[in-house]
Write a protein that holds these residues in place. Structure first.
Motif, PDB file in Angstrom:
ATOM      1  N   ALA A  66       0.834  -1.208   0.000  1.00  0.00           N
ATOM      2  CA  ALA A  66       0.000   0.000   0.000  1.00  0.00           C
ATOM      3  C   ALA A  66       0.864   1.252   0.000  1.00  0.00           C
ATOM      4  O   ALA A  66       0.581   2.211  -0.727  1.00  0.00           O
ATOM      5  N   ARG A  67       1.919   1.261   0.802  1.00  0.00           N
ATOM      6  CA  ARG A  67       2.796   2.429   0.852  1.00  0.00           C
ATOM      7  C   ARG A  67       3.564   2.597  -0.458  1.00  0.00           C
ATOM      8  O   ARG A  67       3.808   3.730  -0.899  1.00  0.00           O
ATOM      9  N   TRP A  68       3.940   1.489  -1.077  1.00  0.00           N
ATOM     10  CA  TRP A  68       4.623   1.531  -2.370  1.00  0.00           C
ATOM     11  C   TRP A  68       3.754   2.278  -3.388  1.00  0.00           C
ATOM     12  O   TRP A  68       4.220   3.162  -4.094  1.00  0.00           O
TER      13      TRP A  68
ATOM     14  N   ASP B  89       9.367   7.534 -14.263  1.00  0.00           N
ATOM     15  CA  ASP B  89      10.306   7.219 -13.179  1.00  0.00           C
ATOM     16  C   ASP B  89       9.873   5.995 -12.379  1.00  0.00           C
ATOM     17  O   ASP B  89      10.637   5.518 -11.532  1.00  0.00           O
ATOM     18  N   TRP B  90       8.673   5.495 -12.610  1.00  0.00           N
ATOM     19  CA  TRP B  90       8.227   4.331 -11.856  1.00  0.00           C
ATOM     20  C   TRP B  90       9.087   3.111 -12.197  1.00  0.00           C
ATOM     21  O   TRP B  90       9.294   2.814 -13.389  1.00  0.00           O
ATOM     22  N   PRO B  91       9.570   2.394 -11.203  1.00  0.00           N
ATOM     23  CA  PRO B  91      10.340   1.167 -11.476  1.00  0.00           C
ATOM     24  C   PRO B  91       9.475   0.128 -12.185  1.00  0.00           C
ATOM     25  O   PRO B  91       8.254   0.084 -11.987  1.00  0.00           O
ATOM     26  N   GLY B  92      10.117  -0.711 -12.989  1.00  0.00           N
ATOM     27  CA  GLY B  92       9.372  -1.720 -13.732  1.00  0.00           C
ATOM     28  C   GLY B  92       8.594  -2.667 -12.845  1.00  0.00           C
ATOM     29  O   GLY B  92       7.444  -3.020 -13.156  1.00  0.00           O
ATOM     30  N   ASP B  93       9.205  -3.112 -11.723  1.00  0.00           N
ATOM     31  CA  ASP B  93       8.480  -4.038 -10.848  1.00  0.00           C
ATOM     32  C   ASP B  93       7.294  -3.357 -10.193  1.00  0.00           C
ATOM     33  O   ASP B  93       6.261  -3.992  -9.943  1.00  0.00           O
ATOM     34  N   PHE B  94       7.402  -2.055  -9.934  1.00  0.00           N
ATOM     35  CA  PHE B  94       6.253  -1.343  -9.398  1.00  0.00           C
ATOM     36  C   PHE B  94       5.130  -1.280 -10.425  1.00  0.00           C
ATOM     37  O   PHE B  94       3.956  -1.444 -10.079  1.00  0.00           O
ATOM     38  N   CYS B  95       5.464  -1.048 -11.682  1.00  0.00           N
ATOM     39  CA  CYS B  95       4.437  -0.984 -12.732  1.00  0.00           C
ATOM     40  C   CYS B  95       3.679  -2.299 -12.818  1.00  0.00           C
ATOM     41  O   CYS B  95       2.444  -2.315 -12.942  1.00  0.00           O
ATOM     42  N   HIS B  96       4.391  -3.421 -12.764  1.00  0.00           N
ATOM     43  CA  HIS B  96       3.726  -4.734 -12.785  1.00  0.00           C
ATOM     44  C   HIS B  96       2.798  -4.880 -11.580  1.00  0.00           C
ATOM     45  O   HIS B  96       1.661  -5.353 -11.713  1.00  0.00           O
ATOM     46  N   HIS B  97       3.294  -4.491 -10.406  1.00  0.00           N
ATOM     47  CA  HIS B  97       2.459  -4.580  -9.212  1.00  0.00           C
ATOM     48  C   HIS B  97       1.218  -3.705  -9.344  1.00  0.00           C
ATOM     49  O   HIS B  97       0.113  -4.121  -8.979  1.00  0.00           O
TER      50      HIS B  97
ATOM     51  N   ALA C 100       0.472  -6.656 -22.133  1.00  0.00           N
ATOM     52  CA  ALA C 100       1.769  -6.027 -22.354  1.00  0.00           C
ATOM     53  C   ALA C 100       2.764  -7.144 -22.626  1.00  0.00           C
ATOM     54  O   ALA C 100       3.121  -7.895 -21.718  1.00  0.00           O
ATOM     55  N   GLY C 101       3.159  -7.311 -23.876  1.00  0.00           N
ATOM     56  CA  GLY C 101       4.033  -8.421 -24.225  1.00  0.00           C
ATOM     57  C   GLY C 101       3.357  -9.742 -23.928  1.00  0.00           C
ATOM     58  O   GLY C 101       2.239  -9.991 -24.387  1.00  0.00           O
ATOM     59  N   GLU C 102       3.999 -10.565 -23.122  1.00  0.00           N
ATOM     60  CA  GLU C 102       3.433 -11.868 -22.762  1.00  0.00           C
ATOM     61  C   GLU C 102       2.533 -11.788 -21.534  1.00  0.00           C
ATOM     62  O   GLU C 102       1.924 -12.790 -21.152  1.00  0.00           O
ATOM     63  N   HIS C 103       2.458 -10.641 -20.911  1.00  0.00           N
ATOM     64  CA  HIS C 103       1.656 -10.500 -19.700  1.00  0.00           C
ATOM     65  C   HIS C 103       0.234 -10.074 -20.060  1.00  0.00           C
ATOM     66  O   HIS C 103       0.033  -9.147 -20.840  1.00  0.00           O
ATOM     67  N   ARG C 104      -0.716 -10.754 -19.454  1.00  0.00           N
ATOM     68  CA  ARG C 104      -2.126 -10.519 -19.776  1.00  0.00           C
ATOM     69  C   ARG C 104      -2.928 -10.439 -18.484  1.00  0.00           C
ATOM     70  O   ARG C 104      -2.721 -11.223 -17.549  1.00  0.00           O
TER      71      ARG C 104
ATOM     72  N   LEU D 287       0.122   0.955 -19.162  1.00  0.00           N
ATOM     73  CA  LEU D 287      -1.078   0.378 -18.546  1.00  0.00           C
ATOM     74  C   LEU D 287      -1.211   0.813 -17.089  1.00  0.00           C
ATOM     75  O   LEU D 287      -2.309   1.155 -16.623  1.00  0.00           O
ATOM     76  N   ALA D 288      -0.097   0.806 -16.357  1.00  0.00           N
ATOM     77  CA  ALA D 288      -0.134   1.213 -14.947  1.00  0.00           C
ATOM     78  C   ALA D 288      -0.538   2.677 -14.819  1.00  0.00           C
ATOM     79  O   ALA D 288      -1.327   3.041 -13.942  1.00  0.00           O
ATOM     80  N   ALA D 289       0.002   3.519 -15.688  1.00  0.00           N
ATOM     81  CA  ALA D 289      -0.323   4.952 -15.634  1.00  0.00           C
ATOM     82  C   ALA D 289      -1.802   5.182 -15.928  1.00  0.00           C
ATOM     83  O   ALA D 289      -2.456   6.012 -15.281  1.00  0.00           O
ATOM     84  N   TRP D 290      -2.330   4.447 -16.901  1.00  0.00           N
ATOM     85  CA  TRP D 290      -3.750   4.597 -17.263  1.00  0.00           C
ATOM     86  C   TRP D 290      -4.662   4.063 -16.161  1.00  0.00           C
ATOM     87  O   TRP D 290      -5.613   4.731 -15.742  1.00  0.00           O
ATOM     88  N   LEU D 291      -4.378   2.856 -15.667  1.00  0.00           N
ATOM     89  CA  LEU D 291      -5.221   2.253 -14.637  1.00  0.00           C
ATOM     90  C   LEU D 291      -5.216   3.070 -13.345  1.00  0.00           C
ATOM     91  O   LEU D 291      -6.199   3.071 -12.600  1.00  0.00           O
ATOM     92  N   SER D 292      -4.116   3.755 -13.075  1.00  0.00           N
ATOM     93  CA  SER D 292      -4.035   4.568 -11.863  1.00  0.00           C
ATOM     94  C   SER D 292      -4.601   5.966 -12.069  1.00  0.00           C
ATOM     95  O   SER D 292      -4.624   6.764 -11.134  1.00  0.00           O
TER      96      SER D 292
END
Length: 230
Positions: A127-129, A147-155, A172-176, A191-196
């Motif tokens: 939640a804090r992340w 600037d968002w880290p890649g692992d944060f974007c996936h989360h 996104a690529g192989e991730h669905r 996707l992360a930017a849009w969903l947020s």
């Protein structure tokens, strides 16, 4: 893996970005409707205070809610502290960030029960992340979605996929994510930017639907921006 170290880095990045902030800039409008930068800072700071209280109490074997309406009115606290000086905002944000990181450092069981979200202590870290990286964009202090880290974007996509309407999948690529046919594609970051709600869908292909509400299991939905942050 519990990203406590990643949250500490997010804290550090935000604190560095806030160093040149002036009192006038604190009073300026943010992309969140009706909120100044001071409101955003007050929210992030008090959320850090609330999470630190929750974790510190859990380590003592005491369960408390994230926001106890009898003692802490979240909205009233934000309004009361939004107008502080830039230095006061920086000082309190740092104090509660350090408290939270110190509390996490003492955790030995991340599955320990707490009265928050999925009922596990680990949920406070995730939640804090989200809180720090997403609202760092709202503060418009030189931190953007790039600037968002890649692992944060996936989360973020994992967490926010519940906002997708039924029958829609994103990829996104192989991730669905989601169910049904794929209608929206792009990078995980886009996707992360849009969903947020921090962009209107820049870099995505497909017909973008109206998103559902922010996941609120055990928590409270943050306000959606009136316009995308830079």
């Amino acid at each position: 893996m519990i990203p406590a170290a990643a949250v500490a880095e997010a804290h550090s990045r935000l604190h560095r970005a806030l160093e040149p902030l002036t009192d006038e800039q604190v009073r300026a409008a943010s992309p969140l409707p009706g909120w100044t930068r001071g409101h955003v800072l007050a929210h992030v700071t008090d959320a850090g205070r609330a999470l630190a209280d929750l974790v510190e109490n859990a380590l003592r074997g005491v369960l408390i809610p994230l926001y106890d309406p009898k003692t802490h009115d979240r909205d009233a606290i934000i309004e009361a502290t939004a107008g502080r000086t830039a230095e006061a905002h920086r000082r309190d944000l740092l104090r509660h960030s350090v408290r939270l990181e110190d509390a996490w450092a003492r955790v030995t069981d991340w599955d320990q029960h707490v009265d928050y979200r999925d009922g596990k202590l680990s949920s406070t870290v995730f939640a804090r992340w989200r809180e720090v990286w997403i609202h760092a964009v709202d503060l418009d202090v030189g931190i953007g979605v790039t600037d968002w880290p890649g692992d944060f974007c996936h989360h973020a996509v994992d967490f926010l996929q519940d906002r997708l309407p039924a029958g829609l999948a994103i990829q996104a690529g192989e991730h669905r994510w989601g169910s049904g046919r794929t209608e929206v594609t792009g990078s995980v970051r886009a996707l992360a930017a849009w969903l947020s709600g921090r962009t209107t869908g820049a870099g995505l292909a497909g017909d973008l639907p109206e998103l559902g509400p922010w996941p609120v299991t055990g928590g409270r939905r943050p306000p959606r921006p009136a316009r995308p942050a830079p």
